[in-house]
Design a protein around this motif. Structure first.
Motif, PDB file in Angstrom:
ATOM      1  N   GLY A  47       0.816  -1.208   0.000  1.00 24.61           N
ATOM      2  CA  GLY A  47       0.000   0.000   0.000  1.00 24.61           C
ATOM      3  C   GLY A  47       0.845   1.251   0.000  1.00 24.61           C
ATOM      4  O   GLY A  47       2.010   1.255  -0.364  1.00 24.61           O
ATOM      5  N   SER A  48       0.229   2.332   0.442  1.00 23.41           N
ATOM      6  CA  SER A  48       0.910   3.619   0.529  1.00 23.41           C
ATOM      7  C   SER A  48       0.251   4.432   1.635  1.00 23.41           C
ATOM      8  O   SER A  48      -0.741   4.024   2.218  1.00 23.41           O
ATOM      9  CB  SER A  48       0.826   4.378  -0.802  1.00 23.41           C
ATOM     10  OG  SER A  48      -0.516   4.704  -1.097  1.00 23.41           O
ATOM     11  N   SER A  49       0.841   5.580   1.937  1.00 21.21           N
ATOM     12  CA  SER A  49       0.274   6.446   2.966  1.00 21.21           C
ATOM     13  C   SER A  49      -0.838   7.326   2.420  1.00 21.21           C
ATOM     14  O   SER A  49      -1.408   8.145   3.139  1.00 21.21           O
ATOM     15  CB  SER A  49       1.377   7.337   3.561  1.00 21.21           C
ATOM     16  OG  SER A  49       1.977   8.122   2.553  1.00 21.21           O
ATOM     17  N   GLY A  50      -1.193   7.193   1.127  1.00 16.62           N
ATOM     18  CA  GLY A  50      -2.293   7.951   0.540  1.00 16.62           C
ATOM     19  C   GLY A  50      -1.821   9.166  -0.220  1.00 16.62           C
ATOM     20  O   GLY A  50      -0.870   9.833   0.170  1.00 16.62           O
ATOM     21  N   GLU A  51      -2.472   9.414  -1.340  1.00 14.82           N
ATOM     22  CA  GLU A  51      -2.142  10.584  -2.151  1.00 14.82           C
ATOM     23  C   GLU A  51      -3.011  11.771  -1.742  1.00 14.82           C
ATOM     24  O   GLU A  51      -4.182  11.616  -1.405  1.00 14.82           O
ATOM     25  CB  GLU A  51      -2.375  10.262  -3.633  1.00 14.82           C
ATOM     26  CG  GLU A  51      -1.518   9.113  -4.162  1.00 14.82           C
ATOM     27  CD  GLU A  51      -0.045   9.456  -4.183  1.00 14.82           C
ATOM     28  OE1 GLU A  51       0.275  10.664  -4.279  1.00 14.82           O
ATOM     29  OE2 GLU A  51       0.783   8.536  -4.099  1.00 14.82           O
ATOM     30  N   ILE A  52      -2.409  12.964  -1.786  1.00 12.80           N
ATOM     31  CA  ILE A  52      -3.137  14.179  -1.417  1.00 12.80           C
ATOM     32  C   ILE A  52      -4.136  14.526  -2.509  1.00 12.80           C
ATOM     33  O   ILE A  52      -3.820  14.539  -3.691  1.00 12.80           O
ATOM     34  CB  ILE A  52      -2.154  15.346  -1.207  1.00 12.80           C
ATOM     35  CG1 ILE A  52      -1.242  15.057   0.000  1.00 12.80           C
ATOM     36  CG2 ILE A  52      -2.907  16.652  -1.002  1.00 12.80           C
ATOM     37  CD1 ILE A  52      -0.211  16.126   0.242  1.00 12.80           C
ATOM     38  N   ASP A  53      -5.372  14.771  -2.085  1.00 10.00           N
ATOM     39  CA  ASP A  53      -6.447  15.154  -2.997  1.00 10.00           C
ATOM     40  C   ASP A  53      -7.363  16.135  -2.269  1.00 10.00           C
ATOM     41  O   ASP A  53      -8.296  15.742  -1.564  1.00 10.00           O
ATOM     42  CB  ASP A  53      -7.221  13.913  -3.449  1.00 10.00           C
ATOM     43  CG  ASP A  53      -8.293  14.246  -4.486  1.00 10.00           C
ATOM     44  OD1 ASP A  53      -8.343  15.410  -4.949  1.00 10.00           O
ATOM     45  OD2 ASP A  53      -9.079  13.346  -4.822  1.00 10.00           O
ATOM     46  N   ILE A  54      -7.068  17.430  -2.418  1.00 13.52           N
ATOM     47  CA  ILE A  54      -7.794  18.460  -1.681  1.00 13.52           C
ATOM     48  C   ILE A  54      -9.288  18.419  -1.969  1.00 13.52           C
ATOM     49  O   ILE A  54     -10.128  18.719  -1.105  1.00 13.52           O
ATOM     50  CB  ILE A  54      -7.222  19.855  -2.006  1.00 13.52           C
ATOM     51  CG1 ILE A  54      -5.743  19.916  -1.632  1.00 13.52           C
ATOM     52  CG2 ILE A  54      -7.978  20.938  -1.260  1.00 13.52           C
ATOM     53  CD1 ILE A  54      -5.474  19.706  -0.173  1.00 13.52           C
ATOM     54  N   VAL A  55      -9.642  18.036  -3.192  1.00 17.33           N
ATOM     55  CA  VAL A  55     -11.056  18.000  -3.559  1.00 17.33           C
ATOM     56  C   VAL A  55     -11.823  16.981  -2.713  1.00 17.33           C
ATOM     57  O   VAL A  55     -13.008  17.163  -2.416  1.00 17.33           O
ATOM     58  CB  VAL A  55     -11.212  17.692  -5.059  1.00 17.33           C
ATOM     59  CG1 VAL A  55     -12.681  17.611  -5.452  1.00 17.33           C
ATOM     60  CG2 VAL A  55     -10.489  18.748  -5.885  1.00 17.33           C
ATOM     61  N   SER A  56     -11.136  15.903  -2.321  1.00 20.00           N
ATOM     62  CA  SER A  56     -11.805  14.812  -1.591  1.00 20.00           C
ATOM     63  C   SER A  56     -11.488  14.827  -0.105  1.00 20.00           C
ATOM     64  O   SER A  56     -11.487  13.784   0.543  1.00 20.00           O
ATOM     65  CB  SER A  56     -11.377  13.466  -2.191  1.00 20.00           C
ATOM     66  OG  SER A  56     -11.652  13.396  -3.565  1.00 20.00           O
ATOM     67  N   LYS A  57     -11.208  15.969   0.462  1.00 19.86           N
ATOM     68  CA  LYS A  57     -10.806  16.022   1.868  1.00 19.86           C
ATOM     69  C   LYS A  57     -11.983  15.772   2.808  1.00 19.86           C
ATOM     70  O   LYS A  57     -13.126  16.149   2.529  1.00 19.86           O
ATOM     71  CB  LYS A  57     -10.157  17.372   2.187  1.00 19.86           C
ATOM     72  CG  LYS A  57     -11.066  18.568   2.049  1.00 19.86           C
ATOM     73  CD  LYS A  57     -10.311  19.846   2.379  1.00 19.86           C
ATOM     74  CE  LYS A  57     -11.208  21.082   2.274  1.00 19.86           C
ATOM     75  NZ  LYS A  57     -10.480  22.318   2.601  1.00 19.86           N
ATOM     76  N   ASP A  71      -8.692  12.098   5.132  1.00 16.73           N
ATOM     77  CA  ASP A  71      -8.301  13.061   6.152  1.00 16.73           C
ATOM     78  C   ASP A  71      -8.429  14.486   5.633  1.00 16.73           C
ATOM     79  O   ASP A  71      -9.046  14.723   4.584  1.00 16.73           O
ATOM     80  CB  ASP A  71      -6.881  12.779   6.640  1.00 16.73           C
ATOM     81  CG  ASP A  71      -5.829  12.953   5.544  1.00 16.73           C
ATOM     82  OD1 ASP A  71      -6.193  13.366   4.419  1.00 16.73           O
ATOM     83  OD2 ASP A  71      -4.651  12.681   5.815  1.00 16.73           O
ATOM     84  N   GLN A  72      -7.824  15.424   6.337  1.00 12.51           N
ATOM     85  CA  GLN A  72      -7.977  16.838   5.989  1.00 12.51           C
ATOM     86  C   GLN A  72      -7.282  17.210   4.691  1.00 12.51           C
ATOM     87  O   GLN A  72      -7.522  18.295   4.145  1.00 12.51           O
ATOM     88  CB  GLN A  72      -7.445  17.722   7.128  1.00 12.51           C
ATOM     89  CG  GLN A  72      -5.951  17.702   7.320  1.00 12.51           C
ATOM     90  CD  GLN A  72      -5.490  16.495   8.131  1.00 12.51           C
ATOM     91  OE1 GLN A  72      -6.267  15.615   8.456  1.00 12.51           O
ATOM     92  NE2 GLN A  72      -4.215  16.469   8.461  1.00 12.51           N
ATOM     93  N   LEU A  73      -6.418  16.337   4.169  1.00 12.67           N
ATOM     94  CA  LEU A  73      -5.749  16.595   2.896  1.00 12.67           C
ATOM     95  C   LEU A  73      -6.245  15.674   1.789  1.00 12.67           C
ATOM     96  O   LEU A  73      -5.637  15.608   0.722  1.00 12.67           O
ATOM     97  CB  LEU A  73      -4.225  16.450   3.047  1.00 12.67           C
ATOM     98  CG  LEU A  73      -3.547  17.460   3.985  1.00 12.67           C
ATOM     99  CD1 LEU A  73      -2.057  17.174   4.093  1.00 12.67           C
ATOM    100  CD2 LEU A  73      -3.785  18.883   3.504  1.00 12.67           C
ATOM    101  N   GLY A  74      -7.306  14.953   2.057  1.00  9.78           N
ATOM    102  CA  GLY A  74      -7.876  14.073   1.052  1.00  9.78           C
ATOM    103  C   GLY A  74      -7.190  12.734   0.927  1.00  9.78           C
ATOM    104  O   GLY A  74      -7.476  11.980  -0.005  1.00  9.78           O
ATOM    105  N   ARG A  75      -6.302  12.400   1.840  1.00  6.41           N
ATOM    106  CA  ARG A  75      -5.615  11.109   1.784  1.00  6.41           C
ATOM    107  C   ARG A  75      -6.506  10.020   2.379  1.00  6.41           C
ATOM    108  O   ARG A  75      -7.264  10.274   3.319  1.00  6.41           O
ATOM    109  CB  ARG A  75      -4.295  11.176   2.546  1.00  6.41           C
ATOM    110  CG  ARG A  75      -3.275  12.122   1.926  1.00  6.41           C
ATOM    111  CD  ARG A  75      -2.085  12.347   2.832  1.00  6.41           C
ATOM    112  NE  ARG A  75      -2.473  13.036   4.069  1.00  6.41           N
ATOM    113  CZ  ARG A  75      -1.596  13.577   4.919  1.00  6.41           C
ATOM    114  NH1 ARG A  75      -0.291  13.497   4.655  1.00  6.41           N
ATOM    115  NH2 ARG A  75      -2.014  14.188   6.004  1.00  6.41           N
TER     116      ARG A  75
END
Length: 286
Positions: A47-57, A71-75
């Motif tokens: 896996g990964s720690s998640g990609e930042i996606d502000i639209v989906s925060k 989370d708050q950054l869309g991860r």
């Protein structure tokens, strides 16, 4: 005769009950620990720690393929949580190993030294115990900096004194046992006696102490990272997740509750394993 028989039956019953209780604790603690480790290792490998996606925060759970939301950054919150578990567990594990090595070495040397050496080492252990561990850790981190290895080394270097005191007390009595005295009279070198008789004699104690130290160091790592003194910003850490989620405790409580639950489960499993090993050791020695 009847009184002796009843006393023997009572001892056997208590011993069997103690073994059953220790076995249950070990099974539950080991099961929880195995699940947490498998999740953390599996996420690190696949896996990964998640990609930042502000639209989906801050999406709620079960939204757009995110099992626990974002989370708050869309991860992805689940991926972030598992990555943080791997980071924090690794630090606590490395620090516990360092503490085990230093504490065992100092404790064994104190018990096997001359009278003057024993006095010096025991006073050094007592002096080290008198310093508050977290304050000392904060001071060292301020000097060497934050990060994975500085934090692991710092926590390991400040957490060994209590273990050294226990090892000293355990090994001091072992040096007076008949098989150790026989080995010394036979001309066996002290290093060989330590490796062949002393360390195996305190193996169960070391395992119990290691479990408890791991739990304490995991809490310490999470607390330092929560205060901004441990993991660097952006690193997946349970403490960082707690610090980031406190701003949204009322609007998105999962951001803070999930890392809290992860810490509680890990500490509970370590304490159950330690209690189970301790109970088993006491029942075996009766």
């Amino acid at each position: 005769m009847t009184i002796e028989l009843n006393s023997t039956i009572g001892r056997l019953t208590r011993k069997r009950g103690s073994r059953a209780g220790s076995s249950t604790k070990l099974k539950v603690g080991t099961s929880i620990a195995a699940v947490l480790v498998l999740l953390a290792v599996g996420n690190r490998l696949f896996g990964s720690s998640g990609e930042i996606d502000i639209v989906s925060k801050r999406l709620p759970p079960l939204t757009d393929g995110h099992l626990l939301g974002t989370d708050q950054l869309g991860r992805d919150l689940l991926s972030r949580l598992l990555a943080s578990m791997g980071w924090s567990f690794s630090i606590a594990l490395i620090a516990a190993v360092i503490s085990l090595v230093i504490g065992t070495t100092v404790g064994v040397l104190a018990s096997s030294s001359t009278r003057l050496g024993r006095i010096v080492l025991t006073r050094y252990i007592d002096l080290s115990i008198s310093f508050p561990e977290l304050i000392l850790a904060v001071t060292i981190i301020a000097l060497v900096g934050r990060g994975f290895f500085p934090l692991a080394l710092t926590l390991g270097f400040v957490s060994w004194p209590h273990l050294a005191r226990v090892v000293y007390a355990q090994t001091l009595s072992l040096w007076t046992r008949e098989f150790v005295l026989a080995a010394r009279l036979s001309g066996v070198r002290p290093v060989r006696i330590i490796l062949s008789h002393i360390l195996p004699g305190i193996r169960s104690t070391l395992l119990v102490m290691f479990a408890f130290i791991f739990a304490d160091l995991l809490v310490a790592e999470s607390g330092l990272s929560f205060l901004g003194l441990g993991a660097l910003l952006g690193n997946p850490s349970l403490g960082n997740m707690l610090a980031d989620g406190r701003r949204f405790i009322f609007t998105s409580p999962l951001l803070m509750l999930l890392p809290c639950i992860a810490v509680i489960l890990a500490v509970t499993s370590a304490n159950l394993i330690g209690d189970g090993l301790s109970s088993r050791s006491r029942s075996a020695s009766r």
